[in-house]
Design an enzyme around this catalytic site. Structure first.
Site, PDB file in Angstrom:
ATOM      1  N   SER A 293       0.817  -1.205   0.000  1.00  0.00           N
ATOM      2  CA  SER A 293       0.000   0.000   0.000  1.00  0.00           C
ATOM      3  C   SER A 293       0.855   1.261   0.000  1.00  0.00           C
ATOM      4  O   SER A 293       1.915   1.321   0.621  1.00  0.00           O
ATOM      5  CB  SER A 293      -0.948  -0.016   1.205  1.00  0.00           C
ATOM      6  OG  SER A 293      -0.579   0.949   2.155  1.00  0.00           O
ATOM      7  N   LYS A 294       0.363   2.249  -0.754  1.00  0.00           N
ATOM      8  CA  LYS A 294       1.074   3.517  -0.922  1.00  0.00           C
ATOM      9  C   LYS A 294       1.284   4.193   0.431  1.00  0.00           C
ATOM     10  O   LYS A 294       2.313   4.787   0.703  1.00  0.00           O
ATOM     11  CB  LYS A 294       0.197   4.390  -1.826  1.00  0.00           C
ATOM     12  CG  LYS A 294       0.820   5.672  -2.292  1.00  0.00           C
ATOM     13  CD  LYS A 294      -0.062   6.254  -3.378  1.00  0.00           C
ATOM     14  CE  LYS A 294       0.309   7.689  -3.655  1.00  0.00           C
ATOM     15  NZ  LYS A 294      -0.493   8.300  -4.704  1.00  0.00           N
ATOM     16  N   ARG A 295       0.274   4.081   1.278  1.00  0.00           N
ATOM     17  CA  ARG A 295       0.310   4.765   2.567  1.00  0.00           C
ATOM     18  C   ARG A 295       1.243   4.067   3.565  1.00  0.00           C
ATOM     19  O   ARG A 295       2.012   4.710   4.263  1.00  0.00           O
ATOM     20  CB  ARG A 295      -1.121   4.814   3.121  1.00  0.00           C
ATOM     21  CG  ARG A 295      -1.392   5.888   4.134  1.00  0.00           C
ATOM     22  CD  ARG A 295      -2.890   6.066   4.342  1.00  0.00           C
ATOM     23  NE  ARG A 295      -3.609   4.775   4.424  1.00  0.00           N
ATOM     24  CZ  ARG A 295      -3.674   4.031   5.516  1.00  0.00           C
ATOM     25  NH1 ARG A 295      -3.090   4.410   6.618  1.00  0.00           N
ATOM     26  NH2 ARG A 295      -4.336   2.880   5.501  1.00  0.00           N
TER      27      ARG A 295
END
Ligand code: GLU
Length: 544
Positions: A293-295
């Site tokens: 995930s990007k986050r």
């Protein structure tokens, strides 16, 4: 209803006949079996590992089949556009040796240009106009508010959300209603009139996943937005047809949209391309797997690998390991063969989630870096250091000969066995720091202060830079014996109680004094590289 008149009212103006596009963008003249693949990013400025993963597969399949890889920029959604994003995509992929044959900012054969979707607006409108004439597309005047109410209603009823069937309010507007809305100046979008039946399932052959069962599309998706710009779905069908893409390889998150795309290809009378939906990159999070995930995961961003100083070749080797199940064995068998020679096959691609593991990448990195020559390593470290290192680290490169001696030792390039001390440029540059400037103590001594001083003093008493490695080591052994340590390992092993320790404990004290660490390459050579003066200084400084 006069559909031609309606089409003219909705999309006014002269558009070239559709056959002219077929002529302008003719089928490609390529050998049989050649695949035309593409990368079609939105210019958001964020390019991630998943993009690289798909890019490698597209590139390998196109080029191994004698086909083409091109770059198309899907910029229909202006809100997401970031300046410089296209150059950033090209540079990021170029770093990993992914080369396009043609495309935005690449140039190459421009038969299929332009490669920015915004510059192809006329083409999409011409096709949309034809769909209206055929009754396969219609105007929709629903406002954002109405659509959001519809979504709420569907959610409350636990029904599939979207614009379809009985919920497609504008699908059956009468001629009067349509013209009244147009006369009132109401904004409208153009929607596909879907003919699909959601109770029909069919089997679709995916080039990567094999046969998958999908449900017919019944969503009246938007094809042209109110500003006349197409949606991704519509532009994808028109472009992949006219740019003569034969194989669409993309992330599996697009599998859900496949029925829409198939219906669009059919409605437009285009031959469908082949599709391969590539598995997502997953990682272990505690006991369970999840998508990167990007986050949460900095390692998803490609800039992470640049900043940390991973060698692009190592990253590529790892990506290929995840992409093709027989790559690892091939690469172990032929470590010196160019990666381009690997017979990459779509049939060997993983059908479901590939587990991405930084430890595995680190292992691969150690191995790949250990195969470099000291000169190539110096060049690689230099590039990283001048982009990301400190001024002190940049100074390491002022004396190349000295640096090469350090690297040859740390890599074991002159010995029989290569060392695998280096993982990334960042770590390697930190690792060799003790050959330059002051040495920071990283590891603790395993002896008390008095013993340490005795070892250091005893060593200095016999130290002479002109002693060869053997003489040097016999001096260390003699020192060990004089302080109650076993000079020979076998004596120590036979009777450990009789000694304070063995010669390696004595050497460890010297090692920490000179390098700051308990593990290092050959200590005699380190002292040779540092020189007598610096070696003495460090040993004196380590006394208490
Ligand atoms: N523009 C889409 C994206 O940003 C491309 C999807 C596709 O490859 O069809 O990922």
């Amino acid at each position: 209803m006069d559909l031609s008149a309606l089409a003219e009212r909705l999309i006014p103006g002269e558009y070239p006949p559709l056959e002219s596009f077929e002529k302008r963008y003719p089928p490609r003249d390529l050998p049989k079996g050649a695949e035309v693949t593409r990368l079609a990013p939105s210019p958001t400025g964020f390019i991630h590992l998943g993009n690289l993963f798909v890019a490698i597969a597209n590139e390998r399949i196109a080029h191994r089949s004698g086909g083409k890889l091109y770059l198309r920029i899907e910029d229909t959604d202006l809100k997401r556009k970031v300046d410089g994003a296209v150059e950033a995509v090209i540079a990021a992929l170029d770093y990993f040796d992914i080369r396009f044959d043609e495309g935005a900012e690449i140039g190459g054969d421009d038969t299929y240009a332009p490669w920015y979707q915004r510059q192809r607006a006329e083409i999409y409108r011409a096709y949309a106009k034809e769909l209206i004439r055929q009754g396969r597309a219609y105007p929709c005047f629903c406002t954002e508010e109405e659509l959001s109410e519809l979504r709420d209603e569907q959610t409350a009823k636990k029904e599939i959300t979207g614009y379809y069937g009985k919920y497609a309010k504008c699908r059956n507007l009468s001629e009067e209603e349509i013209y009244a809305a147009l006369d009132a100046g109401k904004p409208y979008v153009i929607r596909l009139r879907s003919l699909g039946d959601p109770s029909h399932k069919f089997t679709f052959h995916d080039e990567i996943k094999g046969d998958v069962t999908v449900t017919e599309n019944d969503q009246d998706v938007v094809i042209l937005k109110s500003d006349g710009i197409p949606t991704y779905h519509f532009a994808h069908a028109v472009d992949d047809h006219l740019m003569r893409t034969t194989l669409v390889i993309r992330g599996e998150e697009w599998l859900a949209s496949l029925p829409i795309h198939l219906e669009l290809f059919d409605a437009l009378g285009f031959r469908r391309p082949k599709y391969g939906h590539n598995c997502s990159l997953m990682k272990m999070d505690g006991e369970s797997k999840r998508k990167l995930s990007k986050r949460k995961d900095p390692e998803l961003s490609l800039s992470f690998y640049r900043q940390e100083g991973y060698h692009p070749f190592a990253v590529k080797v790892y990506m290929l390991t995840l992409l093709n199940s027989d790559f690892e064995e091939w690469h172990q068998k032929f470590p010196d063969k160019p990666l381009g020679e690997f017979p990459f096959r779509i049939g060997k691609m993983s059908k479901s989630g590939a587990l991405f593991d930084l430890d595995k990448l680190n292992d691969i990195s150690r191995t790949e870096l250990s195969r470099l020559s000291a000169e190539d390593m110096a060049a690689f470290l230099k590039e990283w250091t001048f982009a990301f290192g400190t001024q002190e680290q940049k100074d390491y490169f002022s004396d190349e000969e000295y640096l090469l001696r350090v690297l040859s030792l740390c890599m074991g390039t002159s010995g029989k066995k290569r060392r695998k001390d280096f993982v990334t440029a960042k770590q390697a540059v930190e690792e060799i720091g003790y050959f330059f400037g002051a040495c920071k103590q990283k590891d603790a001594y395993c002896v008390d202060d008095a013993t340490r001083n005795a070892i250091l003093d005893g060593f200095l008493a016999s130290y002479d830079i002109n002693n060869d490695a053997q003489v040097w080591f016999s001096n260390v052994k003699a020192l060990a014996a004089s302080l109650g340590y076993a000079a020979e390992m076998r004596d120590y092993k036979a009777n450990p109680e009789a000694y304070k320790g063995n010669v390696s404990d004595v050497a460890e004290v010297l090692r920490i004094a000179v390098t700051g660490r308990a593990n290092s390459p050959d200590l005699w050579t380190i002292m040779q590289i540092l020189g007598e003066e610096r070696t003495r200084e460090r040993i004196l400084a380590a006394r208490t």
